[in-house]
Scaffold this active site. Structure first.
Site, PDB file in Angstrom:
ATOM      1  N   ASP A   1      57.477  85.730 -23.397  1.00 58.01           N
ATOM      2  CA  ASP A   1      56.246  86.133 -22.906  1.00 58.01           C
ATOM      3  C   ASP A   1      55.079  86.509 -22.748  1.00 58.01           C
ATOM      4  O   ASP A   1      55.181  87.802 -24.224  1.00 58.01           O
ATOM      5  CB  ASP A   1      56.509  85.876 -21.264  1.00 58.01           C
ATOM      6  CG  ASP A   1      56.871  84.844 -20.546  1.00 58.01           C
ATOM      7  OD1 ASP A   1      57.442  83.233 -21.389  1.00 58.01           O
ATOM      8  OD2 ASP A   1      57.990  85.113 -19.799  1.00 58.01           O
TER       9      ASP A   1
ATOM     10  N   TYR B   1      68.679  90.478 -24.233  1.00 60.42           N
ATOM     11  CA  TYR B   1      67.627  91.391 -24.161  1.00 60.42           C
ATOM     12  C   TYR B   1      67.945  92.124 -23.261  1.00 60.42           C
ATOM     13  O   TYR B   1      69.239  92.633 -22.162  1.00 60.42           O
ATOM     14  CB  TYR B   1      66.806  89.868 -22.854  1.00 60.42           C
ATOM     15  CG  TYR B   1      66.219  89.361 -23.200  1.00 60.42           C
ATOM     16  CD1 TYR B   1      64.435  88.778 -23.836  1.00 60.42           C
ATOM     17  CD2 TYR B   1      66.814  87.804 -23.287  1.00 60.42           C
ATOM     18  CE1 TYR B   1      64.124  88.022 -25.119  1.00 60.42           C
ATOM     19  CE2 TYR B   1      66.570  87.308 -23.733  1.00 60.42           C
ATOM     20  CZ  TYR B   1      64.856  86.519 -24.809  1.00 60.42           C
ATOM     21  OH  TYR B   1      64.528  85.930 -25.197  1.00 60.42           O
TER      22      TYR B   1
END
Length: 260
Positions: A53, A111
């Site tokens: 994003d 992540y």
């Protein structure tokens, strides 16, 4: 004859509107494709393994393209790094089969999300960590409670409550292999790192997961409530806020195959 090239890419997401190409907008994919085309002598389509994003960083994004020119991997590495802006770099380049699509070859992704606790914000971490000061419960964040909830969320579950409102995909079952929470990350006592490794993620899934763990750390969510967060009946209202994008980094991916 086309030649496949696989890239490992790092970037600072602050100056990009996300990974995916968008007309008239600066994106990671668009910036990379322009640099590749300048060496290739023709446009290319860069096939990414993950769509980060806007504002999200990466250390180990993977993407591949088919080149018309025959250039050794080291040539692509040096040439692209000379052409790219300072907020993006090629970490590695190697040959792969033409048409190779890393998204279909990804075994799992990791992540990392950084949280900064304390009384005073740190300007040097403003683009890398979510600052939770005294007003937001950061100084009393209960890492043990966060770990208890995290352990309950590991495994294969329906994570429909952990996706953004505009993510309308039908299959919401994902596998989270591990959620590791490190208190005092990098020998910095103010930092908490949340590392999430899973087979695939929906839009904003990791950031909502972090927001939910923070709710547990603030004492607003108990371990006994973990079961209500997953499953077909779980609702987005049951989970925490979407943590800010700037604290998130795509660290690495494990792939099944890569070379030609």
């Amino acid at each position: 004859m086309l030649h496949g090239v696989r890239l490992t890419i790092a970037y600072d997401g602050a100056g990009f509107a996300g990974w995916a190409r968008q007309p008239g907008t600066r994106t990671v994919q668009g910036t990379l494709e322009a640099a590749i085309a300048s060496m290739n002598g023709a446009p290319v389509e860069l096939r990414g393994a993950s769509r980060t994003d806007a504002g999200v960083h990466a250390m180990g994004q993977v993407a591949a393209f088919d080149a018309a020119r025959t250039i050794e991997p080291r040539g692509w590495l040096r040439g692209l790094n000379a052409a790219l802006p300072d907020d993006a770099a090629i970490v590695a380049a190697e040959a792969c089969e033409a048409g190779y699509t890393p998204r279909f070859d990804t075994v799992d992704k990791t992540y990392r999300y950084l949280i900064l606790r304390g009384d005073v914000r740190d300007p040097l971490l403003r683009g890398r960590a979510w600052f939770l000061g005294p007003r937001h419960g950061g100084t009393s964040l209960d890492v043990g409670a966060m770990r208890a909830i995290a352990k309950r969320l590991e495994g294969t579950h329906d994570f429909r409550a952990f996706r953004s409102a505009d993510d309308d995909r039908e299959n919401t079952v994902r596998t989270i292999h591990e959620i590791a929470i490190h208190d005092g990350w990098g020998d910095e006592p103010r930092l908490v790192a949340i590392e999430v490794r899973g087979n695939a993620f929906m839009k904003n899934m990791v950031r909502i997961l972090v927001g939910t763990l923070v709710e547990a750390g603030r004492g607003r969510l108990a371990e006994r409530d973990a079961g209500t967060l997953i499953g077909a009946d779980a609702r987005r209202d049951d989970t925490g806020q979407t943590a800010p994008a700037h604290g998130l980094t795509l660290v690495s991916m494990r792939l099944g195959r890569a070379r030609a």
